[in-house]
Structures are given as structure tokens and as C-alpha cells.
Scaffold this motif. Structure first.
Motif, mmCIF file in Angstrom:
data_model
loop_
_atom_site.group_PDB
_atom_site.id
_atom_site.type_symbol
_atom_site.label_atom_id
_atom_site.label_comp_id
_atom_site.label_asym_id
_atom_site.label_seq_id
_atom_site.Cartn_x
_atom_site.Cartn_y
_atom_site.Cartn_z
ATOM 1 N N LEU A 1 6.580 -3.564 -20.862
ATOM 2 C CA LEU A 1 7.776 -2.887 -20.381
ATOM 3 C C LEU A 1 9.011 -3.620 -20.883
ATOM 4 C CD1 LEU A 1 6.672 -2.408 -16.656
ATOM 5 C CD2 LEU A 1 6.295 -0.846 -18.574
ATOM 6 N N GLY A 2 10.096 -2.869 -21.067
ATOM 7 C CA GLY A 2 11.316 -3.486 -21.541
ATOM 8 C C GLY A 2 12.552 -2.762 -21.058
ATOM 9 N N ASP A 3 13.699 -3.402 -21.235
ATOM 10 C CA ASP A 3 14.980 -2.886 -20.761
ATOM 11 C C ASP A 3 15.954 -2.789 -21.926
ATOM 12 O OD1 ASP A 3 16.702 -2.269 -18.288
ATOM 13 O OD2 ASP A 3 17.883 -3.776 -19.357
ATOM 14 N N LEU A 4 16.649 -1.668 -22.023
ATOM 15 C CA LEU A 4 17.580 -1.421 -23.126
ATOM 16 C C LEU A 4 18.981 -1.962 -22.865
ATOM 17 C CD1 LEU A 4 16.439 2.183 -23.965
ATOM 18 C CD2 LEU A 4 16.462 0.288 -25.597
ATOM 19 N N GLY A 5 19.250 -2.406 -21.657
ATOM 20 C CA GLY A 5 20.562 -2.979 -21.366
ATOM 21 C C GLY A 5 21.713 -2.029 -21.585
ATOM 22 N N GLY A 6 21.482 -0.738 -21.355
ATOM 23 C CA GLY A 6 22.563 0.232 -21.489
ATOM 24 C C GLY A 6 22.751 0.799 -22.875
ATOM 25 N N ARG B 1 14.733 -5.510 -24.598
ATOM 26 C CA ARG B 1 14.285 -6.860 -24.257
ATOM 27 C C ARG B 1 13.070 -6.767 -23.345
ATOM 28 N NH1 ARG B 1 19.980 -10.246 -23.476
ATOM 29 N NH2 ARG B 1 20.692 -9.897 -25.641
ATOM 30 N N PRO B 2 11.976 -7.426 -23.698
ATOM 31 C CA PRO B 2 10.768 -7.338 -22.884
ATOM 32 C C PRO B 2 10.995 -7.898 -21.485
ATOM 33 C CG PRO B 2 10.290 -8.264 -25.057
ATOM 34 C CD PRO B 2 11.783 -8.242 -24.913
ATOM 35 N N THR B 3 10.391 -7.233 -20.500
ATOM 36 C CA THR B 3 10.498 -7.703 -19.119
ATOM 37 C C THR B 3 9.147 -8.066 -18.519
ATOM 38 O OG1 THR B 3 10.416 -5.408 -18.335
ATOM 39 C CG2 THR B 3 12.600 -6.391 -18.652
ATOM 40 N N ALA B 4 8.105 -7.277 -18.799
ATOM 41 C CA ALA B 4 6.827 -7.507 -18.118
ATOM 42 C C ALA B 4 5.669 -6.937 -18.908
ATOM 43 C CB ALA B 4 6.849 -6.889 -16.720
ATOM 44 N N LEU B 5 4.487 -7.508 -18.667
ATOM 45 C CA LEU B 5 3.225 -6.970 -19.163
ATOM 46 C C LEU B 5 2.329 -6.636 -17.982
ATOM 47 C CD1 LEU B 5 1.991 -9.290 -22.090
ATOM 48 C CD2 LEU B 5 3.441 -7.261 -22.238
ATOM 49 N N LEU B 6 1.519 -5.592 -18.132
ATOM 50 C CA LEU B 6 0.399 -5.287 -17.253
ATOM 51 C C LEU B 6 -0.860 -5.402 -18.099
ATOM 52 C CD1 LEU B 6 1.873 -2.120 -15.501
ATOM 53 C CD2 LEU B 6 1.864 -4.468 -14.625
ATOM 54 N N VAL B 7 -1.844 -6.162 -17.631
ATOM 55 C CA VAL B 7 -3.007 -6.485 -18.460
ATOM 56 C C VAL B 7 -4.293 -6.064 -17.772
ATOM 57 C CG1 VAL B 7 -4.284 -8.325 -19.623
ATOM 58 C CG2 VAL B 7 -1.786 -8.441 -19.486
ATOM 59 N N GLY C 1 -2.189 -6.234 -13.265
ATOM 60 C CA GLY C 1 -3.231 -5.688 -14.114
ATOM 61 C C GLY C 1 -4.511 -5.442 -13.352
ATOM 62 N N ASP C 2 -5.643 -5.590 -14.058
ATOM 63 C CA ASP C 2 -6.942 -5.303 -13.475
ATOM 64 C C ASP C 2 -7.989 -6.153 -14.182
ATOM 65 O OD1 ASP C 2 -8.812 -4.093 -11.840
ATOM 66 O OD2 ASP C 2 -8.995 -2.287 -13.065
ATOM 67 N N VAL C 3 -9.115 -6.364 -13.511
ATOM 68 C CA VAL C 3 -10.244 -7.104 -14.057
ATOM 69 C C VAL C 3 -11.513 -6.307 -13.782
ATOM 70 C CG1 VAL C 3 -11.644 -9.190 -13.861
ATOM 71 C CG2 VAL C 3 -9.154 -9.366 -13.788
ATOM 72 N N VAL C 4 -12.316 -6.073 -14.830
ATOM 73 C CA VAL C 4 -13.566 -5.328 -14.659
ATOM 74 C C VAL C 4 -14.662 -5.961 -15.507
ATOM 75 C CG1 VAL C 4 -12.403 -3.140 -14.182
ATOM 76 C CG2 VAL C 4 -13.055 -3.701 -16.528
ATOM 77 N N GLY C 5 -15.909 -5.708 -15.139
ATOM 78 C CA GLY C 5 -17.038 -6.120 -15.943
ATOM 79 C C GLY C 5 -17.295 -5.122 -17.057
ATOM 80 N N ALA C 6 -17.760 -5.629 -18.221
ATOM 81 C CA ALA C 6 -18.010 -4.768 -19.373
ATOM 82 C C ALA C 6 -18.971 -5.474 -20.318
ATOM 83 C CB ALA C 6 -16.704 -4.433 -20.084
ATOM 84 N N PRO C 7 -19.596 -4.741 -21.246
ATOM 85 C CA PRO C 7 -20.525 -5.375 -22.183
ATOM 86 C C PRO C 7 -19.855 -6.310 -23.184
ATOM 87 C CG PRO C 7 -20.889 -2.999 -22.058
ATOM 88 C CD PRO C 7 -19.605 -3.279 -21.355
ATOM 89 N N GLU C 8 -18.554 -6.121 -23.431
ATOM 90 C CA GLU C 8 -17.815 -6.953 -24.364
ATOM 91 C C GLU C 8 -16.401 -7.149 -23.840
ATOM 92 O OE1 GLU C 8 -18.033 -4.743 -27.946
ATOM 93 O OE2 GLU C 8 -16.804 -3.092 -27.217
ATOM 94 N N VAL C 9 -15.713 -8.110 -24.415
ATOM 95 C CA VAL C 9 -14.339 -8.375 -23.996
ATOM 96 C C VAL C 9 -13.412 -7.300 -24.554
ATOM 97 C CG1 VAL C 9 -12.399 -9.978 -24.133
ATOM 98 C CG2 VAL C 9 -14.719 -10.861 -23.827
ATOM 99 N N ALA C 10 -12.540 -6.797 -23.713
ATOM 100 C CA ALA C 10 -11.504 -5.860 -24.133
ATOM 101 C C ALA C 10 -10.259 -6.106 -23.300
ATOM 102 C CB ALA C 10 -11.958 -4.413 -23.981
#
Length: 306
Positions: free
Chosen positions: A140-145, A85-91, A125-134
């Protein structure tokens, strides 16, 4: 509201993180050196993916909200494909300084809303400058045992079944490439996939022996199950769901088109599958994937084609 370059890095981070509600799995969200996410199982399912402008999306074809939903969905689906089951994203968000602040905010609205559907949150997550969007997204997820549902468990005698749409995103991409604006349902499917996030729990409840996310095309992804398990998968094309809306190339889209983020699984022959799962073939002795006893059609996604 101007551009993200006018706003500056830390003011942008503040504006974006205020748009990210935190679910119960996130014990400490954005604002510190790292997030803290609960892992009650003692194990963490982790996956990461990259989306690059011009390769995975075009800003003239998709708005920021849809790009955010898609970026989240394709990573959340990978967690579900492990039976977790999904728990979190880092972007990680990279963009030219001239990108509008409103564009960035709508992107993060899309990320947050897709997480909400799946029961997860954007924890940092993080934010940076770049020539194009990426976008670099880690889920992350949990297996619940429970044990993870891997690609390697299929055995001769199992049936092969699918859950979710097949070919819709591929057909939508073909329409956009041809300069067409409909059917709208297909174009929407390319812009914003709709993974059936309950598929992991359903598969586990019905004794699935292998499970994966269909991201690069059904026959190519079934090939991963075949290779991991040392078996052959025989697909019956007449059993593959091909709605009329997919058009005359519908079967090709369903077999080779990716980015719908449905799921494919193998189950014991005795499994009583719910109607949401469609049986399309069998696992037998041998290697590779065959469709109606023949080699499958070419055309699945490859980032580094020969």
C-alpha cells in the motif's frame, strides 16, 4: 527451535509479528481482524504479487532473509513506480509444516528490514500450511495529494531515462544456473534487489510524464509505456548502462533481464535530470519499442510462454 508444525499456527504468528516494528502510517498493526493504515491523501495505491518456491526463488540458492527482502522490494517498487510513498505490506505466508521456525523468522526479518529502507511496515497478513513455500504480498502507498505517475503519459519528443541497475539480477541468475559462485555482486543482485526508492520523488520533481518499475526486462517494460501512450520508444543501445561486470552478454542482460527493480521514465526534453538518471532514448510517433532502429532482442520474462 523446531519446525513451524511443532510450534502451531498461533504461536508462529505471535513469534513472527513480534519481529515487525510498525511505522507511523500503521494505526493498528497485527493482532486484530484487519490492520488500519492511514490514508491522508484519501486515496490508496495498492499492488499485489506472488512468489512461489521453484518459480521465483530456490531455497538452495537464496536464504530466507534474502527471500524476504526480495518479496518486499518487488512490491514496494511498484508503489514507488506510481509516484507514491510506500506505507505498509500485507503478507500471506504458506509453508510446509516441516519448515524450521528459525527459517520463518529470518524470512520476516528480511521483510521488515526492506520495509524499513522504504519507510513502510508489515502491517499484517496470514499464515497457512502448504506443500511448498509461497508468499502473497500486497503493498500500500500514499500519493501525498499528487496525481499518480502512470504508464500512459509519454508523448513524442519526450526523452526516456532509467534509474537503478539493469541486468545484474539476470546475470546473477545465469551464474547460479551454471553452478558458478561469482562475481558475488551479480549473485547478490539476483538474491536481493536494491530498488532506488527515491526514484518516484525524483521523477515527479523533474516532470516525469510516465514511470514504471523495470521488473520483466527493460525493452518489455518500455513496451508497456509505448502501448499505454500510443507511441514508439526508440532506444539507443550505446546509451544503456552496461558495466563490465555483466560480461560479454551484458547488453542482452540489460535489455531483457528483469528483477533488478530499477525504474524507467519519460520526461520532457527540457528536463534537467540528475546524474542518477541515464537518458537512453526518445519517444516518437509510432508503436512498439525499437533498439538502434531494429526490433529488440527476445528473452524477457513471461509466466505463460507460448
Amino acid at each position: 527451535m523446531g519446525t513451524i508444525g511443532d510450534l502451531g499456527e498461533f504461536a508462529l504468528i505471535g513469534r513472527l509479528t513480534r519481529r515487525l516494528p510498525q511505522g507511523p502510517a500503521v494505526r493498528l498493526g497485527p493482532g486484530d481482524d484487519a490492520a488500519v493504515v492511514a490514508a491522508p491523501d484519501g486515496r490508496v495505491v495498492a499492488t499485489t504479487d506472488l512468489l512461489v518456491e521453484g518459480r521465483h526463488f530456490r531455497r538452495d540458492w537464496s536464504g530466507p532473509y534474502d527471500i524476504g527482502r526480495k518479496a518486499a522490494a518487488q512490491n514496494l517498487a511498484d508503489v514507488v513506480a506510481m509516484g507514491a510513498r510506500p506505507t505498509a505490506l500485507l503478507v500471506g505466508f504458506a509453508a510446509p509444516p516441516g519448515t524450521g521456525v528459525e527459517w520463518a523468522e529470518r524470512l520476516y526479518d528480511g521483510l521488515a528490514d526492506e520495509c524499513r529502507v522504504a519507510g513502510a511496515s508489515v502491517a499484517g497478513g496470514d499464515v497457512v500450511g502448504a506443500p511448498e513455500v509461497a508468499l502473497a504480498v500486497t503493498a500500500l502507498g500514499d500519493l501525498g495529494g499528487a496525481a499518480p505517475l502512470t504508464r500512459s503519459g509519454g508523448r513524442p519528443g519526450d526523452v526516456v531515462a532509467v534509474r537503478g541497475r539493469l541486468g545484474f539480477a539476470s546475470a546473477g541468475l545465469a551464474l547460479l544456473a551454471a553452478g558458478r559462485d561469482g562475481p558475488a555482486e551479480l549473485i547478490a543482485a539476483h538474491r536481493r534487489p536494491e530498488p532506488p526508492y527515491t526514484a518516484g520523488d525524483e521523477a515527479r520533481a523533474h516532470g516525469a510524464t510516465a514511470l514504471l518499475d523495470v521488473s520483466d526486462g527493460l525493452v518489455q517494460d518500455l513496451g508497456h509505456i509505448a502501448e499505454a501512450g500510443g507511441v514508439r520508444i526508440e532506444v539507443d543501445s550505446a546509451a544503456v548502462p552496461v558495466p563490465e561486470i555483466l560480461g560479454p552478454d551484458g547488453l542482452r542482460h540489460a535489455l531483457t533481464g528483469g528483477e533488478d527493480h530499477g525504474f524507467a521514465a519519460t520526461f520532457p526534453e527540457s528536463a534537467a535530470l540528475p546524474p542518477s538518471w541515464r537518458t537512453i532514448g526518445r519517444v516518437v510517433e509510432g508503436t512498439g519499442v525499437r533498439v538502434d532502429g531494429r526490433d529488440p532482442p527476445a528473452g524477457a520474462w513471461d509466466h505463460f510462454p507460448v
